[in-house]
Motif scaffolding. Structure first.
Motif, PDB file in Angstrom:
ATOM      1  N   ILE A 250      18.431  11.105  12.422  1.00  0.00           N
ATOM      2  CA  ILE A 250      19.717  10.710  12.998  1.00  0.00           C
ATOM      3  C   ILE A 250      19.522  10.214  14.429  1.00  0.00           C
ATOM      4  CG2 ILE A 250      22.017  11.494  13.654  1.00  0.00           C
ATOM      5  CD1 ILE A 250      21.425  11.139  10.608  1.00  0.00           C
ATOM      6  N   THR A 251      18.641  10.828  15.181  1.00  0.00           N
ATOM      7  CA  THR A 251      18.365  10.369  16.542  1.00  0.00           C
ATOM      8  C   THR A 251      17.878   8.927  16.528  1.00  0.00           C
ATOM      9  OG1 THR A 251      17.802  12.625  17.239  1.00  0.00           O
ATOM     10  CG2 THR A 251      17.023  10.820  18.633  1.00  0.00           C
ATOM     11  N   SER A 252      17.000   8.610  15.589  1.00  0.00           N
ATOM     12  CA  SER A 252      16.486   7.245  15.474  1.00  0.00           C
ATOM     13  C   SER A 252      17.563   6.279  14.995  1.00  0.00           C
ATOM     14  CB  SER A 252      15.296   7.221  14.510  1.00  0.00           C
ATOM     15  OG  SER A 252      14.851   5.910  14.281  1.00  0.00           O
ATOM     16  N   LEU A 253      18.311   6.670  13.985  1.00  0.00           N
ATOM     17  CA  LEU A 253      19.339   5.786  13.437  1.00  0.00           C
ATOM     18  C   LEU A 253      20.460   5.536  14.446  1.00  0.00           C
ATOM     19  CD1 LEU A 253      19.699   7.098   9.767  1.00  0.00           C
ATOM     20  CD2 LEU A 253      18.724   4.915  10.498  1.00  0.00           C
ATOM     21  N   ALA A 254      20.776   6.520  15.256  1.00  0.00           N
ATOM     22  CA  ALA A 254      21.851   6.368  16.233  1.00  0.00           C
ATOM     23  C   ALA A 254      21.570   5.234  17.198  1.00  0.00           C
ATOM     24  CB  ALA A 254      22.070   7.670  16.996  1.00  0.00           C
ATOM     25  N   ALA A 255      20.294   4.949  17.414  1.00  0.00           N
ATOM     26  CA  ALA A 255      19.915   3.870  18.328  1.00  0.00           C
ATOM     27  C   ALA A 255      19.762   2.533  17.621  1.00  0.00           C
ATOM     28  CB  ALA A 255      18.601   4.234  19.025  1.00  0.00           C
ATOM     29  N   ASN A 256      19.767   2.539  16.284  1.00  0.00           N
ATOM     30  CA  ASN A 256      19.464   1.310  15.556  1.00  0.00           C
ATOM     31  C   ASN A 256      20.453   0.942  14.460  1.00  0.00           C
ATOM     32  OD1 ASN A 256      16.705   0.723  16.712  1.00  0.00           O
ATOM     33  ND2 ASN A 256      16.317   2.769  15.880  1.00  0.00           N
ATOM     34  N   ASP A 257      21.111   1.928  13.865  1.00  0.00           N
ATOM     35  CA  ASP A 257      21.923   1.663  12.671  1.00  0.00           C
ATOM     36  C   ASP A 257      23.097   2.638  12.648  1.00  0.00           C
ATOM     37  OD1 ASP A 257      22.908   1.321  10.031  1.00  0.00           O
ATOM     38  OD2 ASP A 257      20.934   0.663   9.355  1.00  0.00           O
ATOM     39  N   LEU A 258      24.192   2.240  13.280  1.00  0.00           N
ATOM     40  CA  LEU A 258      25.338   3.142  13.405  1.00  0.00           C
ATOM     41  C   LEU A 258      25.928   3.534  12.061  1.00  0.00           C
ATOM     42  CD1 LEU A 258      27.180   1.589  16.474  1.00  0.00           C
ATOM     43  CD2 LEU A 258      25.970   3.782  16.383  1.00  0.00           C
ATOM     44  N   HIS A 259      25.955   2.590  11.117  1.00  0.00           N
ATOM     45  CA  HIS A 259      26.539   2.916   9.814  1.00  0.00           C
ATOM     46  C   HIS A 259      25.723   3.989   9.098  1.00  0.00           C
ATOM     47  CE1 HIS A 259      27.536   1.654   5.445  1.00  0.00           C
ATOM     48  NE2 HIS A 259      28.275   2.667   5.817  1.00  0.00           N
ATOM     49  N   LEU A 260      24.418   3.783   8.960  1.00  0.00           N
ATOM     50  CA  LEU A 260      23.594   4.783   8.278  1.00  0.00           C
ATOM     51  C   LEU A 260      23.534   6.087   9.073  1.00  0.00           C
ATOM     52  CD1 LEU A 260      20.619   2.776   6.742  1.00  0.00           C
ATOM     53  CD2 LEU A 260      22.763   3.508   5.676  1.00  0.00           C
ATOM     54  N   ALA A 261      23.578   5.994  10.408  1.00  0.00           N
ATOM     55  CA  ALA A 261      23.588   7.212  11.219  1.00  0.00           C
ATOM     56  C   ALA A 261      24.837   8.032  10.917  1.00  0.00           C
ATOM     57  CB  ALA A 261      23.523   6.867  12.701  1.00  0.00           C
ATOM     58  N   ALA A 262      25.973   7.359  10.808  1.00  0.00           N
ATOM     59  CA  ALA A 262      27.213   8.073  10.493  1.00  0.00           C
ATOM     60  C   ALA A 262      27.177   8.645   9.082  1.00  0.00           C
ATOM     61  CB  ALA A 262      28.404   7.127  10.658  1.00  0.00           C
TER      62      ALA A 262
ATOM     63  N   PRO B 206      26.246   9.775  20.239  1.00  0.00           N
ATOM     64  CA  PRO B 206      26.367   8.326  20.437  1.00  0.00           C
ATOM     65  C   PRO B 206      27.086   7.621  19.285  1.00  0.00           C
ATOM     66  CG  PRO B 206      24.128   9.083  20.885  1.00  0.00           C
ATOM     67  CD  PRO B 206      24.843  10.209  20.228  1.00  0.00           C
ATOM     68  N   VAL B 207      26.929   8.151  18.084  1.00  0.00           N
ATOM     69  CA  VAL B 207      27.586   7.552  16.918  1.00  0.00           C
ATOM     70  C   VAL B 207      29.090   7.761  16.992  1.00  0.00           C
ATOM     71  CG1 VAL B 207      27.637   7.484  14.398  1.00  0.00           C
ATOM     72  CG2 VAL B 207      25.503   8.037  15.583  1.00  0.00           C
ATOM     73  N   LEU B 208      29.496   8.967  17.359  1.00  0.00           N
ATOM     74  CA  LEU B 208      30.925   9.258  17.478  1.00  0.00           C
ATOM     75  C   LEU B 208      31.555   8.442  18.599  1.00  0.00           C
ATOM     76  CD1 LEU B 208      30.819  13.128  16.964  1.00  0.00           C
ATOM     77  CD2 LEU B 208      31.435  11.372  15.296  1.00  0.00           C
ATOM     78  N   LYS B 209      30.778   8.220  19.662  1.00  0.00           N
ATOM     79  CA  LYS B 209      31.275   7.425  20.781  1.00  0.00           C
ATOM     80  C   LYS B 209      31.521   5.976  20.352  1.00  0.00           C
ATOM     81  CE  LYS B 209      30.165   6.297  25.594  1.00  0.00           C
ATOM     82  NZ  LYS B 209      29.157   6.444  26.679  1.00  0.00           N
ATOM     83  N   GLU B 210      30.708   5.506  19.410  1.00  0.00           N
ATOM     84  CA  GLU B 210      30.823   4.126  18.919  1.00  0.00           C
ATOM     85  C   GLU B 210      31.448   4.098  17.522  1.00  0.00           C
ATOM     86  OE1 GLU B 210      30.151   1.534  20.679  1.00  0.00           O
ATOM     87  OE2 GLU B 210      29.263   2.572  22.396  1.00  0.00           O
ATOM     88  N   ARG B 211      32.458   4.933  17.327  1.00  0.00           N
ATOM     89  CA  ARG B 211      33.058   5.081  15.999  1.00  0.00           C
ATOM     90  C   ARG B 211      33.571   3.743  15.444  1.00  0.00           C
ATOM     91  NH1 ARG B 211      35.028   9.736  13.724  1.00  0.00           N
ATOM     92  NH2 ARG B 211      35.022  10.758  15.763  1.00  0.00           N
ATOM     93  N   LYS B 212      34.216   2.957  16.283  1.00  0.00           N
ATOM     94  CA  LYS B 212      34.751   1.680  15.810  1.00  0.00           C
ATOM     95  C   LYS B 212      33.632   0.729  15.391  1.00  0.00           C
ATOM     96  CE  LYS B 212      39.162   1.721  18.309  1.00  0.00           C
ATOM     97  NZ  LYS B 212      40.018   1.001  19.301  1.00  0.00           N
ATOM     98  N   ALA B 213      32.549   0.733  16.155  1.00  0.00           N
ATOM     99  CA  ALA B 213      31.420  -0.124  15.798  1.00  0.00           C
ATOM    100  C   ALA B 213      30.797   0.336  14.486  1.00  0.00           C
ATOM    101  CB  ALA B 213      30.379  -0.112  16.909  1.00  0.00           C
TER     102      ALA B 213
END
Length: 417
Positions: free
Chosen positions: A309-321, A346-353
């Motif tokens: 999740i740490t890696s995905l949060a920086a690269n893929d918001l959809h899969l991270a979520a 970071p994913v929750l912060k960019e929820r719309k994205a």
């Protein structure tokens, strides 16, 4: 190495009997095994791993007249086998003809898998099955027959179709990752372009059940071969779906019965509940070394999920979520729950994205059947949509890379030009 007598996949699936261990049990390195059917054999590659490793499987079906390469594991060894503790099984059919006695070839592969499970601590359901060219025929038949019952009969969480003559339709089954590749210069060979895109279109249509993590790759200027870039993409996919969907703990003969329901919880992804139940065991009720071993395996799994999740949060918001929400349920009350929460911030912060990226995948699934107009040529009307998907999903995301890969192919002229 203890002899494996039963395999337990989840709380809802009963144990399945395996054949007796062979003389190869515990053997390291590569070796060949003759099947019961004349002319059918398989090569096994066991990566050098620490004592106590619980393995998964990587099974490969070669193409027409590809039996001479069955002893070689070069493309899988570093990218999959060593990295993810997978035992490689390369099927070897002396006649080289996957169209002949396809059912017998499937039966040989089934027997090979069960024997390797009997000879090593393999977790059924943790693995990838792959095929190239004509190898798609036995692979597809096996999938059609057995994939609805993941376990010893179909011990895979992911499939990799490398330019495969894979004619079996994709079933909308839960928690399955598909890699589908077909290269530009082989598009018209044996209708590979048509069949491979049809299979991936079906995989996209099934994402509501199978999950959003699917990968298509068409490499410009590459002919009928398995390119290392395709194997890398398949390996990335395997790592993610493995951590999310696959069981990871093997049950050897003599496992204390008190640990069996705890292992079932862990293999179902409920790491927090399993760790809590393990901590509640009365001292002395179970050998301390067995408890410690299980604790370490559960914690290592939790740590790997947080790292993903740490890696995905920086690269893929959809899969991270998607994966983060799944892991959050499983890690509830686990010691690493706070680490996952921090990784998800970071994913929750960019929820719309993240929501926009999810919407882009839905749009991609609808667009994909109309992406190609001829050979490996992208329809003119698909180009702006794909460009927008790269922006919405992110250039480094799984969807962003898929869309960018498609945009690298030749484009059909716009109407009127």
């Amino acid at each position: 190495m203890p002899l494996l007598a039963v395999v337990v996949l989840s709380a809802g699936e009963p144990p399945a009997a395996l054949p007796k261990a062979s003389g190869n049990a515990g053997k390291a390195g590569s070796y060949q095994v003759q099947c019961g059917q004349a002319g059918y054999s398989y090569w096994v590659n066991v990566p050098a791993s620490p004592a106590g490793t619980h393995f998964g499987l990587h099974v490969f079906f070669h193409g027409q007249n590809g039996q001479g390469g069955a002893q070689h594991f070069g493309q899988w060894e570093d990218r999959l086998l060593k990295t993810y503790d997978l035992i490689g099984i390369n099927m070897c059919y002396a006649d080289g003809d996957n169209m002949k006695d396809t059912g017998g070839k499937v039966a040989a592969a089934r027997a090979a898998v069960l024997q390797v499970m009997a000879d090593y601590p393999v977790v059924p359901g943790r693995g990838m099955v792959a095929c190239f060219s004509g190898g798609g025929l036995p692979c597809g038949q096996w999938y059609a027959e057995a994939a609805r019952n993941r376990g010893p009969a179909w011990p895979f969480t992911a499939l990799a179709l490398y330019s495969a003559n894979y004619r079996s339709g994709v079933q909308p089954l839960p928690e399955t990752g598909w890699f589908v590749g077909v290269n530009q210069q082989e598009w018209t060979l044996a209708q590979l372009g048509a069949t491979q895109t049809a299979r991936f279109g079906e995989a996209l249509a099934a994402i509501a059940k199978s999950g959003p993590d699917q990968r298509f790759l068409c490499l410009p200027g590459v002919g009928h071969s398995i390119d290392n870039r395709a194997v890398d993409a398949a390996a990335e996919l395997f790592h993610r779906v493995d951590l999310a969907y696959a069981p990871f703990i093997h049950v050897p003969e003599g496992m204390p019965r008190q640990l069996l329901p705890i292992i079932a919880q862990a293999n179902d992804g409920n790491l927090g509940a399993a760790a809590t139940a393990l901590a509640k065991l009365k001292p002395g009720a179970v050998p301390a070394e067995a408890v410690e071993d299980l604790q370490k395996r559960i914690d290592a799994r939790a740590a790997a999920q947080v790292a993903l999740i740490t890696s995905l949060a920086a690269n893929d918001l959809h899969l991270a979520a998607f994966y983060g929400n799944r892991f959050a349920k499983g890690l509830k009350s686990h010691a690493r729950e706070a680490e996952l929460t921090a990784a998800m911030a970071p994913v929750l912060k960019e929820r719309k994205a993240a929501q926009a990226a999810a919407g882009a995948l839905d749009a991609f699934a609808k667009l994909f059947p109309q992406v190609f107009v001829k050979d490996a040529t992208i329809a003119a009307q698909a180009v702006p949509a794909l460009e927008q998907m790269v922006k919405a999903a992110g250039e480094r995301s799984n969807l962003g890379r898929m869309a960018a890969d498609l945009l690298a192919l030749p484009h059909a002229p716009a109407p009127g030009k």
